[in-house]
Every structure is written in C-alpha cells, then in structure tokens.
Design a protein around this motif. Structure first.
Motif, mmCIF file in Angstrom:
data_model
loop_
_atom_site.group_PDB
_atom_site.id
_atom_site.type_symbol
_atom_site.label_atom_id
_atom_site.label_comp_id
_atom_site.label_asym_id
_atom_site.label_seq_id
_atom_site.Cartn_x
_atom_site.Cartn_y
_atom_site.Cartn_z
ATOM 1 N N ALA A 9 0.526 -1.612 -0.116
ATOM 2 C CA ALA A 9 -0.061 -0.196 0.059
ATOM 3 C C ALA A 9 1.553 1.044 0.103
ATOM 4 C CB ALA A 9 -0.975 0.287 1.102
ATOM 5 N N LEU A 10 1.342 1.520 0.657
ATOM 6 C CA LEU A 10 2.817 2.525 0.739
ATOM 7 C C LEU A 10 3.211 3.089 -0.614
ATOM 8 C CD1 LEU A 10 5.060 4.709 2.392
ATOM 9 C CD2 LEU A 10 6.429 2.521 2.454
ATOM 10 N N LEU A 11 3.938 1.111 -1.342
ATOM 11 C CA LEU A 11 4.465 1.862 -2.273
ATOM 12 C C LEU A 11 3.413 2.208 -3.436
ATOM 13 C CD1 LEU A 11 6.253 -1.704 -3.140
ATOM 14 C CD2 LEU A 11 7.700 0.840 -3.057
ATOM 15 N N LEU A 12 2.352 1.111 -3.734
ATOM 16 C CA LEU A 12 0.705 1.978 -4.379
ATOM 17 C C LEU A 12 1.086 4.531 -3.842
ATOM 18 C CD1 LEU A 12 -1.156 -0.306 -5.027
ATOM 19 C CD2 LEU A 12 0.069 -0.074 -5.783
ATOM 20 N N ARG A 13 0.916 4.446 -2.691
ATOM 21 C CA ARG A 13 0.109 5.491 -2.528
ATOM 22 C C ARG A 13 1.230 6.024 -2.700
ATOM 23 N NH1 ARG A 13 1.194 5.831 3.527
ATOM 24 N NH2 ARG A 13 3.560 7.021 3.028
ATOM 25 N N VAL A 14 3.169 6.404 -2.948
ATOM 26 C CA VAL A 14 3.637 7.198 -2.891
ATOM 27 C C VAL A 14 3.484 6.965 -4.288
ATOM 28 C CG1 VAL A 14 6.397 7.587 -2.958
ATOM 29 C CG2 VAL A 14 5.194 6.670 -0.824
ATOM 30 N N VAL A 15 3.418 6.187 -5.248
ATOM 31 C CA VAL A 15 3.468 6.288 -6.903
ATOM 32 C C VAL A 15 3.251 6.886 -7.434
ATOM 33 C CG1 VAL A 15 3.954 4.476 -9.161
ATOM 34 C CG2 VAL A 15 5.003 4.654 -6.954
ATOM 35 N N LEU A 16 1.630 6.215 -6.760
ATOM 36 C CA LEU A 16 0.322 7.578 -7.313
ATOM 37 C C LEU A 16 0.384 9.521 -6.690
ATOM 38 C CD1 LEU A 16 -2.048 6.883 -9.037
ATOM 39 C CD2 LEU A 16 -3.790 7.583 -6.456
ATOM 40 N N GLY A 17 0.973 8.683 -6.079
ATOM 41 C CA GLY A 17 1.685 11.186 -5.503
ATOM 42 C C GLY A 17 2.444 11.350 -5.925
ATOM 43 N N ILE A 18 3.350 10.663 -6.496
ATOM 44 C CA ILE A 18 4.789 10.871 -7.430
ATOM 45 C C ILE A 18 4.041 11.177 -9.332
ATOM 46 C CG2 ILE A 18 6.411 10.670 -9.008
ATOM 47 C CD1 ILE A 18 7.509 8.796 -6.211
ATOM 48 N N ILE A 19 3.443 10.664 -8.988
ATOM 49 C CA ILE A 19 2.158 10.511 -10.909
ATOM 50 C C ILE A 19 1.455 12.173 -11.001
ATOM 51 C CG2 ILE A 19 0.646 9.822 -12.765
ATOM 52 C CD1 ILE A 19 2.264 7.110 -10.875
ATOM 53 N N PHE A 20 0.538 12.288 -9.984
ATOM 54 C CA PHE A 20 -0.113 13.240 -9.372
ATOM 55 C C PHE A 20 0.407 14.528 -9.336
ATOM 56 C CE2 PHE A 20 -3.892 9.916 -10.113
ATOM 57 C CZ PHE A 20 -4.369 10.962 -11.171
ATOM 58 N N ALA A 22 3.412 15.445 -10.361
ATOM 59 C CA ALA A 22 3.854 15.894 -11.174
ATOM 60 C C ALA A 22 3.057 16.218 -11.910
ATOM 61 C CB ALA A 22 5.017 14.322 -12.137
ATOM 62 N N HIS A 23 1.903 16.115 -12.430
ATOM 63 C CA HIS A 23 0.433 16.255 -13.304
ATOM 64 C C HIS A 23 0.609 17.610 -12.881
ATOM 65 C CE1 HIS A 23 -0.025 12.961 -15.965
ATOM 66 N NE2 HIS A 23 0.847 11.850 -15.393
ATOM 67 N N GLY A 24 0.759 17.908 -11.944
ATOM 68 C CA GLY A 24 0.015 19.074 -11.093
ATOM 69 C C GLY A 24 1.099 20.437 -11.450
ATOM 70 N N GLN A 29 3.568 25.149 -14.601
ATOM 71 C CA GLN A 29 4.441 25.130 -14.772
ATOM 72 C C GLN A 29 4.335 26.073 -16.133
ATOM 73 O OE1 GLN A 29 7.175 22.691 -13.955
ATOM 74 N NE2 GLN A 29 8.035 23.039 -11.925
ATOM 75 N N GLY A 30 3.227 24.657 -16.796
ATOM 76 C CA GLY A 30 3.223 24.879 -18.451
ATOM 77 C C GLY A 30 1.894 25.762 -18.320
ATOM 78 N N GLY A 31 1.660 27.086 -17.884
ATOM 79 C CA GLY A 31 0.858 27.916 -18.053
ATOM 80 C C GLY A 31 -0.745 27.463 -17.535
ATOM 81 N N ILE A 32 -0.802 27.465 -16.433
ATOM 82 C CA ILE A 32 -2.515 27.669 -16.460
ATOM 83 C C ILE A 32 -3.210 28.195 -17.252
ATOM 84 C CG2 ILE A 32 -2.970 28.899 -14.610
ATOM 85 C CD1 ILE A 32 -4.220 25.160 -14.000
ATOM 86 N N ASN A 33 -3.451 28.948 -17.874
ATOM 87 C CA ASN A 33 -4.228 29.462 -18.608
ATOM 88 C C ASN A 33 -4.309 28.758 -19.971
ATOM 89 O OD1 ASN A 33 -4.342 31.894 -17.153
ATOM 90 N ND2 ASN A 33 -3.050 32.740 -17.849
ATOM 91 N N ASN A 34 -3.519 28.031 -20.485
ATOM 92 C CA ASN A 34 -3.394 27.056 -21.828
ATOM 93 C C ASN A 34 -4.702 25.914 -21.152
ATOM 94 O OD1 ASN A 34 -1.838 28.896 -23.288
ATOM 95 N ND2 ASN A 34 -0.304 26.500 -22.029
ATOM 96 N N ILE A 35 -4.357 24.730 -19.534
ATOM 97 C CA ILE A 35 -5.204 24.108 -19.398
ATOM 98 C C ILE A 35 -6.392 24.668 -19.087
ATOM 99 C CG2 ILE A 35 -5.864 22.722 -17.400
ATOM 100 C CD1 ILE A 35 -2.990 22.503 -19.099
ATOM 101 N N VAL A 36 -6.763 25.337 -19.145
ATOM 102 C CA VAL A 36 -8.113 26.817 -18.843
ATOM 103 C C VAL A 36 -8.825 26.673 -19.998
ATOM 104 C CG1 VAL A 36 -9.499 28.541 -18.618
ATOM 105 C CG2 VAL A 36 -7.566 27.886 -16.775
ATOM 106 N N GLY A 37 -8.322 27.302 -21.297
ATOM 107 C CA GLY A 37 -8.601 27.427 -22.516
ATOM 108 C C GLY A 37 -8.441 25.908 -22.807
ATOM 109 N N GLY A 54 -4.473 21.165 -8.577
ATOM 110 C CA GLY A 54 -4.441 22.500 -7.271
ATOM 111 C C GLY A 54 -5.125 20.987 -6.472
ATOM 112 N N LEU A 55 -5.548 19.702 -7.063
ATOM 113 C CA LEU A 55 -5.887 18.346 -6.379
ATOM 114 C C LEU A 55 -4.456 17.444 -7.157
ATOM 115 C CD1 LEU A 55 -7.563 16.107 -5.035
ATOM 116 C CD2 LEU A 55 -8.565 16.380 -6.773
ATOM 117 N N GLU A 56 -4.615 17.664 -7.757
ATOM 118 C CA GLU A 56 -3.664 16.735 -8.545
ATOM 119 C C GLU A 56 -1.714 17.107 -7.718
ATOM 120 O OE1 GLU A 56 -4.499 15.805 -13.031
ATOM 121 O OE2 GLU A 56 -3.187 17.729 -12.540
ATOM 122 N N LEU A 57 -1.290 18.005 -7.509
ATOM 123 C CA LEU A 57 -0.638 18.706 -6.892
ATOM 124 C C LEU A 57 -0.434 18.434 -5.527
ATOM 125 C CD1 LEU A 57 1.943 19.880 -6.917
ATOM 126 C CD2 LEU A 57 1.073 22.774 -7.239
#
Length: 128
Positions: A9-20, A22-24, A29-37, A54-57
């Motif tokens: 469970a620790l491995l799953l939790r940490v890996v999922l945390g790292i992935i999200f 990074a996505h957030g 970093q890429g410009g949230i306004n692009n995502i808004v658009g 925000g949820l991802e980060l």
C-alpha cells in the motif's frame, strides 16, 4: 503478512502521489491559462482547470506524505473517472484510457484499504 500489505500500500500510495504531483506541477509550470483554454474547448468550465491542477499537486503531495490518504485517493478517483469519460474514452484503450484506468485502480485500492505505513496520519493517530 501484514507488513507485506503495508509495504504494498505504501508503494502504491507514493507512486500515485508522485505521478499526480508531477501532473499538477506541469499544469502550473506550463501555464495554467493554457489548461483553462483547453477545458473551455472541450466543454468544461475553465475554472475547473485550477481545481484539477490544485488537486493533482496538493493531493499528490498529501499521498506521498500519507495525509488523508482515503479522502485524497477518493477525490483523485473521481477526477480520473471524469477524465476517462470526458476525454480518454474517445481516444480508445491504448493511448487513451488504459493509463487512467490503471491509476484509477490504484486510487480505488487506497480508498478501500488505506495506507498508514510510514504516513503522517499514522504518526498523528498513534496512541502513546
């Protein structure tokens, strides 16, 4: 046996945390306004981009630390269901929703089982 489940469970939790995390991070970093658009272009309210990023980060960091694992994983599971049905399903399985489905499975596992091994929740909830 209990240690094996805790470590898994620790491995799953940490890996999922790292992935999200990074996505957030990439969304901001890429410009949230692009995502808004982009959200606007697919028929979603643009302000949801801030909530998703925000949820991802923040959620990703919370998972890594083990803070509110079941709640955060549940919110991320809802986010993934939305992503699968709104965006990825039309693309197909490979190159589409396969990755999100795997992440959804991990999130649902954490909702059901939790993960207290090496978590802040475990330290706070410990009775002396």
């Amino acid at each position: 046996m209990k240690n094996q489940q805790g470590i898994s469970a620790l491995l799953l939790r940490v890996v999922l945390g790292i992935i999200f995390t990074a996505h957030g991070t990439v969304k901001f970093q890429g410009g949230i306004n692009n995502i808004v658009g982009w959200f606007d272009s697919i028929g979603l309210p643009g302000f949801l981009a801030y909530i998703v990023a925000g949820l991802e980060l923040v959620g990703g960091i919370a998972l890594i630390l083990g803070i509110g694992t079941r709640i955060v994983a549940g919110l991320l599971a809802l986010l993934l269901v939305g992503a699968i049905f709104k965006v990825q399903l039309a693309v197909g399985f490979i190159g589409g929703y396969a990755y999100d489905l795997a992440l959804l499975s991990i999130a649902v596992y954490l909702v059901i089982n939790g993960s207290k091994f090496y978590s802040v929740d475990n330290v706070i909830g410990r009775k002396n």
